[in-house]
Design an enzyme around this catalytic site. Structure first.
Site, PDB file in Angstrom:
ATOM      1  CG  ASP A  92      -1.748  -1.164   1.425  1.00 32.80           C
ATOM      2  OD1 ASP A  92      -2.072  -1.790   0.396  1.00 32.80           O
ATOM      3  OD2 ASP A  92      -2.114  -1.465   2.571  1.00 32.80           O
TER       4      ASP A  92
HETATM    5  N1  URA Z   1      -1.098  -6.011   3.859  1.00 29.04           N
HETATM    6  C1  URA Z   1      -1.630  -4.769   3.853  1.00 29.04           C
HETATM    7  O1  URA Z   1      -2.690  -4.549   4.403  1.00 29.04           O
HETATM    8  N2  URA Z   1      -0.954  -3.806   3.240  1.00 29.04           N
HETATM    9  C2  URA Z   1       0.240  -3.974   2.645  1.00 29.04           C
HETATM   10  O2  URA Z   1       0.821  -3.028   2.105  1.00 29.04           O
HETATM   11  C3  URA Z   1       0.785  -5.277   2.649  1.00 29.04           C
HETATM   12  C4  URA Z   1       0.085  -6.277   3.266  1.00 29.04           C
END
Ligand code: URA
Length: 223
Positions: A94
């Protein structure tokens, strides 16, 4: 040395410029050395296809080639975006997540690592909005937790509590926003998330926003 036209094509595929530009660069003597020890403008050539690198991703950068805002590719040499075969991220983090992000131009490796059948562990360090309650490790390890909007239970995941509001979670899958949704399912909220490990690979001393190529030994550690 490779015949000039073949070399120009090879350099164009590494993203140094168009084939025409590369033919001109060769004629101008900008490519030196021989065999596997070629230099462009005095710098060693980028790796041939089969390249794998890792980045310590900062917050605020998106894992996309064409999105609004800042993109993780901006942190790499611009020619890396011009390579054939193309360089992609191995899965996504993310925009707000920091830490270990892999890139490769090796389609087979990419699919092997992001396949649902892959059992590679990914370890995340999470800071939570509320104190952990004590039931989370069992819930995540159960293999029965179903995320909202899904039907298939998550594979067992390992939680180590490292503080009142901090924990390290190792998952083998890579479902959409998986870690954030797992803590949401446990009645908590992830405030910050950092990936510290991918398989046997750790960030080590790599600074935020920096990247480095992986050695052959590191790449073979995935299998
Ligand atoms: N899980 C998430 O919620 N976000 C990420 O960036 C990676 C794994």
């Amino acid at each position: 040395m490779k015949p000039d036209r073949q070399l120009a094509k090879y350099l164009a595929n590494l993203g140094y410029g168009s084939r025409k530009e590369m033919e001109a660069a060769i004629r101008a003597g900008r490519v030196t050395g021989a065999g596997d020890d070629l230099h462009f403008d005095g710098e060693p050539l980028d790796p041939s296809p089969g390249m794998v690198l890792m980045m310590n991703k900062p917050a605020g950068f998106t894992c996309s080639r064409a999105d609004q805002g800042r993109l993780v590719y901006e942190l790499l040499p611009p020619r890396f975006l011009q390579r054939t075969p193309p360089l992609s991220t191995v899965g996504r983090l993310d925009a707000d997540t920091t830490g270990l992000l892999l890139f490769t131009d090796d389609g087979k490796l990419l699919h092997g690592l992001i396949s649902p059948k892959s059992s590679t562990g990914k370890t995340y360090e999470a800071t939570l909005a509320r104190p952990l309650e004590g039931h989370e490790a069992e819930l995540f390890a159960s293999g029965t937790l179903v995320l909202r909007g899904e039907e298939k239970p998550l594979l067992p995941a390992r939680l180590e509590v490292t503080g009142d509001r901090t924990a390290r979670l190792t998952i083998t899958e890579g479902r959409y926003h998986q870690v954030r949704r797992m803590f949401a399912a446990a009645g908590n909220h992830v405030e910050s998330l950092h990936r510290a490990r991918f398989g046997a690979l750790e960030l080590g001393t790599l600074g935020q926003g920096s990247w480095r190529l992986l050695s052959e030994q590191e790449v073979s550690s995935f299998f």
